[in-house]
Motif scaffolding. Structure first.
Motif, PDB file in Angstrom:
ATOM      1  N   ALA B  39     -33.984 -24.588 -79.917  1.00  0.00           N
ATOM      2  CA  ALA B  39     -34.528 -23.604 -78.975  1.00  0.00           C
ATOM      3  C   ALA B  39     -36.007 -23.346 -79.252  1.00  0.00           C
ATOM      4  O   ALA B  39     -36.823 -23.261 -78.331  1.00  0.00           O
ATOM      5  CB  ALA B  39     -33.728 -22.297 -79.091  1.00  0.00           C
ATOM      6  N   ARG B  40     -36.356 -23.231 -80.535  1.00  0.00           N
ATOM      7  CA  ARG B  40     -37.758 -22.990 -80.884  1.00  0.00           C
ATOM      8  C   ARG B  40     -38.629 -24.183 -80.476  1.00  0.00           C
ATOM      9  O   ARG B  40     -39.702 -24.001 -79.885  1.00  0.00           O
ATOM     10  CB  ARG B  40     -37.903 -22.716 -82.382  1.00  0.00           C
ATOM     11  N   ASP B  41     -38.131 -25.388 -80.772  1.00  0.00           N
ATOM     12  CA  ASP B  41     -38.879 -26.606 -80.392  1.00  0.00           C
ATOM     13  C   ASP B  41     -39.080 -26.674 -78.877  1.00  0.00           C
ATOM     14  O   ASP B  41     -40.072 -27.201 -78.395  1.00  0.00           O
ATOM     15  CB  ASP B  41     -38.140 -27.862 -80.872  1.00  0.00           C
ATOM     16  N   ALA B  42     -38.106 -26.132 -78.136  1.00  0.00           N
ATOM     17  CA  ALA B  42     -38.210 -26.168 -76.672  1.00  0.00           C
ATOM     18  C   ALA B  42     -39.106 -25.061 -76.145  1.00  0.00           C
ATOM     19  O   ALA B  42     -39.298 -24.934 -74.937  1.00  0.00           O
ATOM     20  CB  ALA B  42     -36.813 -26.038 -76.053  1.00  0.00           C
ATOM     21  N   GLY B  43     -39.633 -24.228 -77.059  1.00  0.00           N
ATOM     22  CA  GLY B  43     -40.559 -23.179 -76.647  1.00  0.00           C
ATOM     23  C   GLY B  43     -39.890 -21.906 -76.188  1.00  0.00           C
ATOM     24  O   GLY B  43     -40.537 -21.035 -75.596  1.00  0.00           O
ATOM     25  N   LEU B  44     -38.587 -21.742 -76.461  1.00  0.00           N
ATOM     26  CA  LEU B  44     -37.900 -20.509 -76.054  1.00  0.00           C
ATOM     27  C   LEU B  44     -38.213 -19.381 -77.038  1.00  0.00           C
ATOM     28  O   LEU B  44     -38.426 -19.617 -78.234  1.00  0.00           O
ATOM     29  CB  LEU B  44     -36.380 -20.746 -75.993  1.00  0.00           C
ATOM     30  N   ILE B  46     -37.827 -16.546 -79.593  1.00  0.00           N
ATOM     31  CA  ILE B  46     -36.884 -16.154 -80.646  1.00  0.00           C
ATOM     32  C   ILE B  46     -37.010 -14.634 -80.822  1.00  0.00           C
ATOM     33  O   ILE B  46     -38.111 -14.089 -80.829  1.00  0.00           O
ATOM     34  CB  ILE B  46     -37.215 -16.883 -81.976  1.00  0.00           C
ATOM     35  N   GLY B  47     -35.880 -13.955 -80.946  1.00  0.00           N
ATOM     36  CA  GLY B  47     -35.897 -12.499 -81.053  1.00  0.00           C
ATOM     37  C   GLY B  47     -36.279 -12.010 -82.429  1.00  0.00           C
ATOM     38  O   GLY B  47     -36.420 -12.799 -83.376  1.00  0.00           O
ATOM     39  N   GLU B  48     -36.443 -10.686 -82.548  1.00  0.00           N
ATOM     40  CA  GLU B  48     -36.874 -10.083 -83.805  1.00  0.00           C
ATOM     41  C   GLU B  48     -35.843 -10.258 -84.916  1.00  0.00           C
ATOM     42  O   GLU B  48     -36.159 -10.119 -86.098  1.00  0.00           O
ATOM     43  CB  GLU B  48     -37.145  -8.590 -83.572  1.00  0.00           C
ATOM     44  N   THR B  49     -34.592 -10.558 -84.563  1.00  0.00           N
ATOM     45  CA  THR B  49     -33.549 -10.746 -85.571  1.00  0.00           C
ATOM     46  C   THR B  49     -33.499 -12.183 -86.081  1.00  0.00           C
ATOM     47  O   THR B  49     -32.729 -12.501 -86.980  1.00  0.00           O
ATOM     48  CB  THR B  49     -32.160 -10.429 -84.974  1.00  0.00           C
ATOM     49  N   GLY B  50     -34.286 -13.051 -85.483  1.00  0.00           N
ATOM     50  CA  GLY B  50     -34.232 -14.464 -85.836  1.00  0.00           C
ATOM     51  C   GLY B  50     -33.285 -15.257 -84.950  1.00  0.00           C
ATOM     52  O   GLY B  50     -33.229 -16.483 -85.019  1.00  0.00           O
ATOM     53  N   ALA B  51     -32.527 -14.547 -84.129  1.00  0.00           N
ATOM     54  CA  ALA B  51     -31.644 -15.217 -83.166  1.00  0.00           C
ATOM     55  C   ALA B  51     -32.378 -15.370 -81.835  1.00  0.00           C
ATOM     56  O   ALA B  51     -33.419 -14.745 -81.600  1.00  0.00           O
ATOM     57  CB  ALA B  51     -30.358 -14.411 -82.980  1.00  0.00           C
ATOM     58  N   LEU B  52     -31.804 -16.193 -80.980  1.00  0.00           N
ATOM     59  CA  LEU B  52     -32.437 -16.494 -79.692  1.00  0.00           C
ATOM     60  C   LEU B  52     -32.408 -15.253 -78.791  1.00  0.00           C
ATOM     61  O   LEU B  52     -31.386 -14.590 -78.664  1.00  0.00           O
ATOM     62  CB  LEU B  52     -31.665 -17.652 -79.040  1.00  0.00           C
ATOM     63  N   ALA B  53     -33.558 -14.956 -78.178  1.00  0.00           N
ATOM     64  CA  ALA B  53     -33.638 -13.787 -77.290  1.00  0.00           C
ATOM     65  C   ALA B  53     -33.066 -14.132 -75.920  1.00  0.00           C
ATOM     66  O   ALA B  53     -33.386 -15.183 -75.356  1.00  0.00           O
ATOM     67  CB  ALA B  53     -35.095 -13.338 -77.157  1.00  0.00           C
ATOM     68  N   VAL B  54     -32.217 -13.262 -75.390  1.00  0.00           N
ATOM     69  CA  VAL B  54     -31.697 -13.415 -74.023  1.00  0.00           C
ATOM     70  C   VAL B  54     -31.748 -12.052 -73.345  1.00  0.00           C
ATOM     71  O   VAL B  54     -31.740 -11.013 -74.019  1.00  0.00           O
ATOM     72  CB  VAL B  54     -30.236 -13.945 -73.995  1.00  0.00           C
ATOM     73  N   ASN B  55     -31.765 -12.054 -72.022  1.00  0.00           N
ATOM     74  CA  ASN B  55     -31.691 -10.789 -71.305  1.00  0.00           C
ATOM     75  C   ASN B  55     -30.229 -10.468 -70.962  1.00  0.00           C
ATOM     76  O   ASN B  55     -29.319 -11.186 -71.387  1.00  0.00           O
ATOM     77  CB  ASN B  55     -32.592 -10.824 -70.059  1.00  0.00           C
ATOM     78  N   GLU B  56     -30.011  -9.412 -70.195  1.00  0.00           N
ATOM     79  CA  GLU B  56     -28.621  -8.994 -69.939  1.00  0.00           C
ATOM     80  C   GLU B  56     -27.863 -10.013 -69.082  1.00  0.00           C
ATOM     81  O   GLU B  56     -26.633  -9.989 -69.032  1.00  0.00           O
ATOM     82  CB  GLU B  56     -28.585  -7.611 -69.288  1.00  0.00           C
ATOM     83  N   PHE B  57     -28.595 -10.908 -68.404  1.00  0.00           N
ATOM     84  CA  PHE B  57     -27.940 -11.980 -67.640  1.00  0.00           C
ATOM     85  C   PHE B  57     -27.683 -13.209 -68.517  1.00  0.00           C
ATOM     86  O   PHE B  57     -27.211 -14.226 -68.033  1.00  0.00           O
ATOM     87  CB  PHE B  57     -28.791 -12.366 -66.424  1.00  0.00           C
ATOM     88  N   GLN B  59     -29.989 -14.989 -69.865  1.00  0.00           N
ATOM     89  CA  GLN B  59     -31.069 -15.967 -69.686  1.00  0.00           C
ATOM     90  C   GLN B  59     -32.012 -15.913 -70.879  1.00  0.00           C
ATOM     91  O   GLN B  59     -32.349 -14.825 -71.361  1.00  0.00           O
ATOM     92  CB  GLN B  59     -31.873 -15.651 -68.421  1.00  0.00           C
ATOM     93  N   THR B  60     -32.441 -17.082 -71.327  1.00  0.00           N
ATOM     94  CA  THR B  60     -33.489 -17.144 -72.349  1.00  0.00           C
ATOM     95  C   THR B  60     -34.836 -16.865 -71.671  1.00  0.00           C
ATOM     96  O   THR B  60     -34.884 -16.537 -70.484  1.00  0.00           O
ATOM     97  CB  THR B  60     -33.522 -18.542 -72.992  1.00  0.00           C
ATOM     98  N   SER B  61     -35.926 -17.027 -72.429  1.00  0.00           N
ATOM     99  CA  SER B  61     -37.251 -16.798 -71.847  1.00  0.00           C
ATOM    100  C   SER B  61     -37.556 -17.806 -70.741  1.00  0.00           C
ATOM    101  O   SER B  61     -38.452 -17.585 -69.935  1.00  0.00           O
ATOM    102  CB  SER B  61     -38.330 -16.835 -72.939  1.00  0.00           C
ATOM    103  N   ASP B  62     -36.820 -18.914 -70.698  1.00  0.00           N
ATOM    104  CA  ASP B  62     -36.853 -19.809 -69.535  1.00  0.00           C
ATOM    105  C   ASP B  62     -35.638 -19.445 -68.676  1.00  0.00           C
ATOM    106  O   ASP B  62     -34.493 -19.730 -69.075  1.00  0.00           O
ATOM    107  CB  ASP B  62     -36.779 -21.280 -69.982  1.00  0.00           C
ATOM    108  N   PRO B  63     -35.856 -18.833 -67.507  1.00  0.00           N
ATOM    109  CA  PRO B  63     -34.717 -18.299 -66.746  1.00  0.00           C
ATOM    110  C   PRO B  63     -33.717 -19.356 -66.289  1.00  0.00           C
ATOM    111  O   PRO B  63     -32.618 -19.006 -65.874  1.00  0.00           O
ATOM    112  CB  PRO B  63     -35.386 -17.603 -65.542  1.00  0.00           C
TER     113      PRO B  63
END
Lengths: 340, 340
Positions: B39-44, B46-57, B59-63
């Motif tokens: 995910a990091r290599d793909a430019g998504l 990363i959240g403050e916990t070190g896990a991937l950030a997603v919204n309530e839907f 979706q990552t930073s790439d919708p």
């Protein structure tokens, strides 16, 4: 009933006005009525349920007289109506509120969710909120969902099947009631729904709850959340469900056919009574849809409802107009003696 | 740890950089870290916990890229903060939301309550919401209550004692967290509190819940509601409680005395370590208050906290200035090896 007769210290028969019944065991289920004679004689207001009326401070119509326990009527949190629900757990809460208030406090009793549970031999049977009948009596517009599930991980020692039913208000999607029966842990799910009802939870909120999961305690999708998802699928038209009572009425009138998608051996062992009944295992269904009639509703049947749901999706895709899943499957069919 | 060594198919020792430990059983508790390299290599993001950030839907930073399961961070409903809580039950909910949304829906994932449970030999240990430490880390102002109780009616076969702790926000009285451990049904109470936290319940609302009651399932006042009442009593100054950790600190510094109100035999068998310790059974206390010192705080001790509470009320009435009840009693004292 006139009397119960016994011999040698054991019950033998029940005598009524017109006949006698041989009996090894007699279960009295006569109900409970509040004895409000003293309160009525004292001029206190009796509620519409026949129990003593109290306000949220547990005051009777005479504010210097408090009352609680099995004598008083409560407010039902799901219907908003007065109800009579004599239970020790409620009486204890009344006592605390009264104790606070007679000592100068201003504690309030929130009301009840109509929760109960009882042990019926090996089964744990309980409910909270409104049943379908009570929701109808309260004039509410609602839908229901029946769903079967395992109380803990299906591969874990001691896992037990549970039959569940949810009652949900149409439009608001507010959870109105839940009933569960099974050999396993129904109490936990009843308590969760009682809590959800207390806070006016919708079925979507119920389905999202972060409940405790580990294989000795629940399936990864808890059976209650599965029931909530089934209800959502039904509401959204994704799953077209039919309750056992509706299915029975259609089949008795020969207005629907059964498509039983279990294995052949399962089908031979036990099946629904129906004049028109087809047995096609779910995996074979895509190749064999031509065998099924298209001129009447089909009821897709399996053991708990999972294969039936898959069958509905397959037949929907094949252009069948009216395919419904028997909710909860054969496990939840209440008329076991009618099965063939 | 460098390696685990065994002989004849059985573990024998754990070798670290500096020493060796003989072992019959090794429990790995190394935790879990999300592998976000791709995910990091793909430019998504990363959240403050070190896990991937997603919204309530979900979706990552790439919708156009959705993510769920142990890889992503969640929103904690009690703290409102991002957290990492990889669990199969949560992953399943993510999957449903993602499935809906990639098919054109707009489902949302509400967040988690931080619920977990695990079986530790004969104990069922679990929690929901925030622990005291996590509430402090989140900058919340809170109070706690420890309470012991039986999971089902104490006279019913198989009843088990439970240790419970509640964490409640000061001011709002919102329930922040609950932990429970015992041989009995902790899962049910954890799920009730998880549900309560989902709806922002206050401790007063928790105490009022209409939970399922019959002797095979609960005490008439369920142990969870008892814990909620203990917390309310503590908040209102009716019960002056002291947690095991606070009591231990005072006693170790000899800044308090123990008044143990159990029976003499109970006291002789096992008691708290304290330089000044008095044993007066609770029924004898009114007649023997003169034996107790008035110049230092007293900690009232019994088995689960009930007699201790009665003692506090007696001593308050006798004019003692600072009497506190050891919450949860000796049952909930965590340092069993320090008991005398």
């Amino acid at each position: 009933m006139v009397r119960i007769e016994g011999e040698e210290g054991r019950v033998r028969r029940v005598v009524t006005k017109t006949t006698e019944y041989d009996a090894d065991l007699v279960i009295m289920a006569a109900g409970v009525r509040p004895n409000v004679d003293i309160a009525r004689d004292a001029g206190l207001e009796i509620g519409e349920t026949g129990a003593l009326a109290v306000n949220e401070f547990m005051q009777t119509s005479d504010p210097d007289i408090y009352a609680g326990g099995d004598l008083v009527q409560n407010r039902h949190l799901a219907s908003g109506r007065a109800c009579f629900a004599p239970l020790g757990s409620t009486a204890n809460k009344h006592g605390r509120v009264i104790g606070d208030n007679v000592c100068g406090g201003a504690s309030r009793f929130a009301g009840i969710s109509g929760t109960f549970i009882c042990k019926v031999f090996y089964f744990n049977a309980g409910a909270t909120g409104l049943t379908e009948a009570k929701a109808a009596a309260a004039g509410l517009d609602f839908y229901t969902a029946n769903a079967s599930g395992m109380d803990i991980a299906h591969y874990y020692q001691g896992a037990q099947a549970m039959a569940q039913k949810l009652v949900i208000e149409r439009g608001t999607d507010r959870v109105l009631g839940y009933q569960a029966i099974g050999g396993g842990d129904t109490a936990r799910r009843i308590d969760v729904v009682a809590t959800a009802i207390r806070f006016g939870a919708t079925i979507d909120q119920l389905a999202d709850l972060d409940l405790a999961y580990a294989p000795p305690y629940a399936q990864a999708v808890d059976c209650l959340l599965h029931a909530a998802n089934a209800a959502r699928n039904k509401r959204d038209g994704v799953m077209k469900g039919i309750s056992p009572a509706e299915a029975r009425a259609l089949l008795q009138a020969d207005k629907a056919a059964v498509i039983d998608v279990r294995g052949e051996m399962e089908y031979k062992r036990m099946r629904l009574p129906a004049r028109r009944s087809y047995n096609i295992p779910v995996d074979d269904l895509p190749a064999r849809v031509a065998e099924l009639p298209r001129d009447l509703p089909l009821i897709a049947v399996c053991t708990v409802g999972l294969r039936g749901y898959a069958a509905q999706k397959t037949l929907d895709a094949a252009g069948f107009a009216d395919v419904r899943v028997l909710e909860g499957g054969l496990f939840q069919w209440p008329w076991k003696d009618e099965l063939q």
